[in-house]
Design an enzyme around this catalytic site. Sequence first.
Site, PDB file in Angstrom:
ATOM      1  N   CYS A  85       5.736  -7.380   6.947  1.00  0.00           N
ATOM      2  CA  CYS A  85       6.870  -6.930   7.746  1.00  0.00           C
ATOM      3  C   CYS A  85       7.219  -8.028   8.739  1.00  0.00           C
ATOM      4  O   CYS A  85       6.335  -8.685   9.278  1.00  0.00           O
ATOM      5  CB  CYS A  85       6.528  -5.645   8.500  1.00  0.00           C
ATOM      6  SG  CYS A  85       7.931  -4.947   9.424  1.00  0.00           S
ATOM      7  N   CYS A 142       1.224  -2.677  15.657  1.00  0.00           N
ATOM      8  CA  CYS A 142       1.208  -2.306  14.235  1.00  0.00           C
ATOM      9  C   CYS A 142       0.518  -3.395  13.427  1.00  0.00           C
ATOM     10  O   CYS A 142       0.864  -4.572  13.541  1.00  0.00           O
ATOM     11  CB  CYS A 142       2.638  -2.096  13.731  1.00  0.00           C
ATOM     12  SG  CYS A 142       2.733  -1.766  11.964  1.00  0.00           S
ATOM     13  N   CYS A 199       3.595   8.235   1.355  1.00  0.00           N
ATOM     14  CA  CYS A 199       4.090   7.247   2.319  1.00  0.00           C
ATOM     15  C   CYS A 199       4.115   5.917   1.578  1.00  0.00           C
ATOM     16  O   CYS A 199       3.082   5.465   1.081  1.00  0.00           O
ATOM     17  CB  CYS A 199       3.124   7.226   3.506  1.00  0.00           C
ATOM     18  SG  CYS A 199       3.498   5.943   4.715  1.00  0.00           S
ATOM     19  N   GLU A 251       0.823  -1.200   0.000  1.00  0.00           N
ATOM     20  CA  GLU A 251       0.000   0.000   0.000  1.00  0.00           C
ATOM     21  C   GLU A 251       0.860   1.255   0.000  1.00  0.00           C
ATOM     22  O   GLU A 251       1.968   1.257   0.525  1.00  0.00           O
ATOM     23  CB  GLU A 251      -0.909   0.013   1.227  1.00  0.00           C
ATOM     24  CG  GLU A 251      -2.000  -1.040   1.122  1.00  0.00           C
ATOM     25  CD  GLU A 251      -2.815  -1.185   2.393  1.00  0.00           C
ATOM     26  OE1 GLU A 251      -4.039  -0.996   2.321  1.00  0.00           O
ATOM     27  OE2 GLU A 251      -2.244  -1.489   3.434  1.00  0.00           O
ATOM     28  N   CYS A 278      -0.606   5.558  10.265  1.00  0.00           N
ATOM     29  CA  CYS A 278       0.555   4.796  10.720  1.00  0.00           C
ATOM     30  C   CYS A 278       0.117   3.502  11.391  1.00  0.00           C
ATOM     31  O   CYS A 278      -0.731   3.513  12.281  1.00  0.00           O
ATOM     32  CB  CYS A 278       1.344   5.585  11.747  1.00  0.00           C
ATOM     33  SG  CYS A 278       1.916   7.160  11.158  1.00  0.00           S
ATOM     34  N   CYS A 312       6.036  -5.831  15.618  1.00  0.00           N
ATOM     35  CA  CYS A 312       5.633  -4.897  16.678  1.00  0.00           C
ATOM     36  C   CYS A 312       4.129  -5.101  16.940  1.00  0.00           C
ATOM     37  O   CYS A 312       3.322  -5.029  16.016  1.00  0.00           O
ATOM     38  CB  CYS A 312       5.915  -3.452  16.246  1.00  0.00           C
ATOM     39  SG  CYS A 312       7.651  -3.199  15.811  1.00  0.00           S
TER      40      CYS A 312
HETATM   41  N1  SAH Z   1       9.217  -0.316  10.001  1.00  0.00           N
HETATM   42  C1  SAH Z   1       9.478   1.084  10.016  1.00  0.00           C
HETATM   43  C2  SAH Z   1       8.581   1.926   9.119  1.00  0.00           C
HETATM   44  C3  SAH Z   1       7.062   1.688   9.132  1.00  0.00           C
HETATM   45  S1  SAH Z   1       6.024   2.261  10.400  1.00  0.00           S
HETATM   46  C4  SAH Z   1       9.424   1.612  11.427  1.00  0.00           C
HETATM   47  O1  SAH Z   1       8.938   0.908  12.298  1.00  0.00           O
HETATM   48  O2  SAH Z   1       9.900   2.711  11.671  1.00  0.00           O
HETATM   49  C5  SAH Z   1       5.967   3.970  10.480  1.00  0.00           C
HETATM   50  C6  SAH Z   1       5.675   4.455  11.897  1.00  0.00           C
HETATM   51  O3  SAH Z   1       4.347   4.165  12.376  1.00  0.00           O
HETATM   52  C7  SAH Z   1       6.609   3.786  12.903  1.00  0.00           C
HETATM   53  O4  SAH Z   1       7.095   4.741  13.786  1.00  0.00           O
HETATM   54  C8  SAH Z   1       5.674   2.821  13.589  1.00  0.00           C
HETATM   55  O5  SAH Z   1       6.144   2.409  14.814  1.00  0.00           O
HETATM   56  C9  SAH Z   1       4.410   3.633  13.678  1.00  0.00           C
HETATM   57  N2  SAH Z   1       3.233   2.839  14.012  1.00  0.00           N
HETATM   58  C10 SAH Z   1       3.038   1.525  13.795  1.00  0.00           C
HETATM   59  N3  SAH Z   1       1.833   1.155  14.240  1.00  0.00           N
HETATM   60  C11 SAH Z   1       1.229   2.245  14.740  1.00  0.00           C
HETATM   61  C12 SAH Z   1      -0.042   2.502  15.324  1.00  0.00           C
HETATM   62  N4  SAH Z   1      -0.934   1.538  15.461  1.00  0.00           N
HETATM   63  N5  SAH Z   1      -0.319   3.762  15.718  1.00  0.00           N
HETATM   64  C13 SAH Z   1       0.579   4.749  15.550  1.00  0.00           C
HETATM   65  N6  SAH Z   1       1.788   4.577  14.991  1.00  0.00           N
HETATM   66  C14 SAH Z   1       2.121   3.340  14.587  1.00  0.00           C
END
Ligand code: SAH
Length: 402
Positions: free
Chosen positions: A147, A154, A140, A127, A382, A151
Amino acid sequence: MTTEPTAPPATAAPVPPATPLPVLKLESTGTRRTRPARHFADLDTDARRAAVSELGLPAFRADQLSRHYFSRLESDPATMTDLPVAARETLAPSLFPTLLTPISAVDCDGGTTRKTLWRAADGVLAESVLMGYPDRATVCISSQAGCGMACPFCATGQGGLERNLSTAEIVEQVRAAAASARDGALGAGAPTRLSNVVFMGMGEPLANYRRVVDAVHRICDAPPAGLGLSQRSVTVSTVGLVPAIHRLADEGLQVTLAVSLHTPDDELRDTLVPVNTRWPVREVFEAARHYADVTGRRVSIEYALIRDINDQPWRADMLAKLAHRHLGRLVHINLIPLNPTPGSKWDASPAPVQAEFVRRVRNGGVACTVRDTRGREIAAACGQLASTAAQRSGADPAIQGG
Ligand code: SAH
């Protein structure tokens, strides 16, 4: 040969009792994917000339093609009418295969946020989200399908890694966004020139290192060699793959580095960002410092604020102290109110808690802002970018199980 991302630790991190974690898939899902076809955007200027010569065409055609692709944002040789018909027919399958097909596009925020779901030739989904602001247009983009970083807050992390995207698959998301912005997709009054790229879609960019760095060159090299965006307008976001941050620092680029920290203490970070068990907070800060020293660029620390999990005043104080000690003025803390993801009980922090967190970080002498999150209602914000089973079955039967 693909570079596999560093696998998160095999043993699960301890689960806080009040916030059960969903079951995580740490491994790549499904069958092994085929490698995406070679595309013009995979190649640098010399390789483009060589590829064109191999097809029996004069090398100057490579420059002509670069102008079509990078300056005019065209990807279909059929539209390149200044090329002989026979050349167009040769070029289409060998250098301009269709890598990504849009399956759906949804928008919100009055048409200024547009999410596109793409299907690659082997069926994997990725996406991208185009966002228009008064002064800039940002896309973005995804660097991987899925991935592997797991985490728990996410959505992308829940499905595991499918595969790395190729350089051209990454660049195609940017080219398509630039063409959309140019053609007025963001509405009247919005910028028509794509100005910013953030690697904050699906995937961990530094786990797909070479392809991402090559994509940065295609995105930033001056036209017609590349799309000509400023390196400073490109942000690479990472969970904190320490060796790759050091390597990026020495790459000679001026891109902005964003580090997803989410908490300043190892105990909680081992759970929120499982790769922390491999590279703890201190090493992440040291790598960020190296990046800031070499590039002179301010590092962005990303912190998703989660109610009762990482939003306590003492964590704000500790965050400010560590950020200040390691990075001095070369840091900016970006708080992201947690966006809801399916199956997670976690929630954003209440407004007063968030305000107090910001106040304390700033009191510690560190710049801190709260991100204006776009696209929540279309699951484009995000951490919400996931290609769910529902999307798959609703989109196209041909990609089920693909
Ligand atoms: N893998 C990379 C890039 C993708 S995520 C990274 O982790 O940096 C981009 C951002 O969104 C990251 O800071 C991630 O931690 C954040 N993110 C992921 N899930 C989220 C959520 N549910 N709410 C807010 N931010 C989130």
